[in-house]
Design an enzyme around this catalytic site. Structure first.
Site, PDB file in Angstrom:
ATOM      1  N   ASP A 163      30.812  37.050  46.395  1.00 49.75           N
ATOM      2  CA  ASP A 163      30.886  36.587  47.677  1.00 49.75           C
ATOM      3  C   ASP A 163      31.775  37.254  48.685  1.00 49.75           C
ATOM      4  O   ASP A 163      31.281  37.379  49.864  1.00 49.75           O
ATOM      5  CB  ASP A 163      31.932  35.417  47.557  1.00 49.75           C
ATOM      6  CG  ASP A 163      31.296  34.247  46.313  1.00 49.75           C
ATOM      7  OD1 ASP A 163      30.110  34.643  45.725  1.00 49.75           O
ATOM      8  OD2 ASP A 163      31.988  33.381  46.192  1.00 49.75           O
ATOM      9  N   GLU A 390      38.088  35.625  34.175  1.00 51.64           N
ATOM     10  CA  GLU A 390      37.139  35.757  35.360  1.00 51.64           C
ATOM     11  C   GLU A 390      37.096  37.020  35.827  1.00 51.64           C
ATOM     12  O   GLU A 390      36.101  37.733  35.891  1.00 51.64           O
ATOM     13  CB  GLU A 390      37.326  34.885  36.469  1.00 51.64           C
ATOM     14  CG  GLU A 390      36.194  34.629  37.484  1.00 51.64           C
ATOM     15  CD  GLU A 390      36.790  33.532  38.601  1.00 51.64           C
ATOM     16  OE1 GLU A 390      37.484  33.169  38.665  1.00 51.64           O
ATOM     17  OE2 GLU A 390      35.693  33.568  39.503  1.00 51.64           O
TER      18      GLU A 390
HETATM   19  C1  DGY Z   1      33.077  29.979  44.758  1.00 51.02           C
HETATM   20  O1  DGY Z   1      33.097  28.682  45.133  1.00 51.02           O
HETATM   21  O2  DGY Z   1      33.893  30.616  44.956  1.00 51.02           O
HETATM   22  C2  DGY Z   1      31.585  30.342  44.388  1.00 51.02           C
HETATM   23  O3  DGY Z   1      31.799  31.824  44.018  1.00 51.02           O
HETATM   24  C3  DGY Z   1      30.468  30.135  45.282  1.00 51.02           C
HETATM   25  O4  DGY Z   1      29.355  30.283  44.767  1.00 51.02           O
END
Ligand code: DGY
Length: 420
Positions: A163, A390
């Site tokens: 992102d 994560e």
């Molecule tokens: C989040 O909500 O951070 C996700 O990566 C978006 O898809």
């Protein structure tokens, strides 16, 4: 580490809901995510093939009529995630987001088929899955590459899965934030905000989303009018590999593969247009603003995974990869640490991500066995030392983001148990 293998399985089962699995159980991602589900299915395939196929089937239940498979399916509408299903306001049968994510299903399914005994009813099921994946890939070819360049665009940073990568900094800076934008982020209440994207990034994510929503996510219009349109090296590498794996699957089931084959050829002929001979590096292309993007992102090395048939390029990539962050305790950092955009702890701007390592490990296998073994060993090491998180700091392994993270657990199973 038998006990960690059991723990990985328990992590997946603990995150499992009715027919699908959450990326984590800590409220950060309370829905089904597209590429997460792909990795998760691979994890299940080591102990419950039916759960693996069910994970994929549930995701494909949300496929749109035009072929797109959304990046999020909101099976449970009662959550405080933002943007939630009302903010997206779309979906076919299942509430969903209106954008997609890296298409890894064909690759995952091939991995699963290669190492499992499949019974008759599972084979029938798999044939149906393959037809849906084909429709998904054809959607990409038709709507994300209307000019037939062999390379597909993403229309929102969320589509990449990485992102807030610095790859998007320039194109995002051009996105004019909507006036009177009102929304409430939920993610930074769950996770340390210093490890998440900035508010200004979110303002732009939401602005781009709202614009796509205003044209009802019409794929033709979206390509032309999205505020963001980028051809990315990593994303196209994943798609190239997925197309090759799809051809393999179509072949196995006697389904027509001519269209996909044709597209693979086109991709192969044009991928090197993203190579700057002078700078000796790949770049992504901001189509919206007609600019080249040079960021030393680990995702550029996904090209090794795509198995681009070019010895010279492969050797060059491997040489650069060895310099990416080899001095740090853990690799691979998502961004090369000496780059000005690098941030040790902020989401996709520096931390180590297990799925990136997995792509690269797989990509190195038939090219540099020694290095591929090293990547595998180091990746297993960080998980065994720190747990199923994560993402991690490349400096000291500090775990960040969500814990009990499904794809980390799933890929741990693959790294430990895959005999191929
Ligand atoms: C989040 O909500 O951070 C996700 O990566 C978006 O898809």
């Amino acid at each position: 580490m038998k006990h960690l293998i059991n723990k990985a399985k328990k992590t997946l089962l603990g995150n499992r809901r009715r027919g699908y699995t959450l990326p984590t159980n800590n409220k950060l991602y309370p829905a089904q995510w597209n590429w997460d589900s792909g990795f998760i299915a691979l994890g299940y395939s080591y102990f419950n093939l039916n759960f693996a196929l069910k994970e994929i089937n549930t995701l494909l239940d949300g496929q749109w009529k035009d072929g797109m498979v959304p990046h999020i399916l909101f099976h449970d509408t009662n959550t405080n995630y933002y943007p939630n299903y009302t903010a997206w306001n779309c979906g076919n049968k299942i509430h969903s987001s209106g954008i997609t994510q890296p298409p890894i299903l064909a690759t995952i399914l091939k991995e699963i088929l290669d190492k499992n005994k499949i019974n008759k009813s599972q084979l029938l099921n798999i044939k149906k899955i393959i037809k849906k994946i084909k429709k998904y890939h054809e959607w990409f070819i038709k709507f994300r590459d209307p000019k037939k360049t062999g390379l597909v665009s993403i229309l929102h940073p969320w589509e990449s899965g990485y992102d807030n990568s610095p790859i998007w900094d320039d194109p995002m800076e051009k996105v004019k934030i909507e006036k009177n934008l009102k929304y409430k982020r939920a993610d930074n209440k769950v996770i340390n905000p210093d490890h998440r994207p900035h508010n200004i990034d979110y303002d732009r994510y939401v602005t781009i989303k709202n614009n796509l929503r205003s044209i009802k996510y019409n794929p033709k219009k979206a390509y032309k009018s999205s505020f963001f349109n980028v051809v990315d090296v990593g994303f196209n590498s994943i798609f190239l590999k997925a197309n090759k794996d799809l051809v393999y699957l179509l072949d196995k089931f006697n389904l027509d593969k001519s269209k996909i084959n044709k597209y693979i050829k086109l991709t192969k002929n044009n991928f090197l247009k993203l190579y700057d001979k002078r700078k000796k590096t790949f770049f992504s292309k901001d189509l919206k603003n007609k600019k080249k993007i040079y960021i030393p992102s680990i995702t550029n090395y996904f090209l090794l995974f795509a198995d681009f048939d070019d010895d010279k390029i492969n050797r060059k990539l491997i040489k650069d990869l060895k310099k990416h962050n080899y001095k740090d305790k853990y690799f691979f950092s998502s961004i090369k640490p000496n780059h000005k955009s690098f941030e040790e702890k902020r989401y996709w701007r520096g931390p180590v991500w297990i799925n990136c390592n997995w792509f690269i490990y797989k990509g190195l296998k038939n090219k540099d066995n020694l290095l591929s073994k090293k990547v595998k060993k180091k990746t297993i090491q960080i998980i065994e030392k720190k747990g199923f998180h994560e993402y991690y700091s490349c400096k000291n392994g500090q775990p960040m983001g969500a814990n009990n993270f499904s794809w980390t657990a799933a890929l741990y199973l693959d790294l430990k148990l895959n005999k191929n």
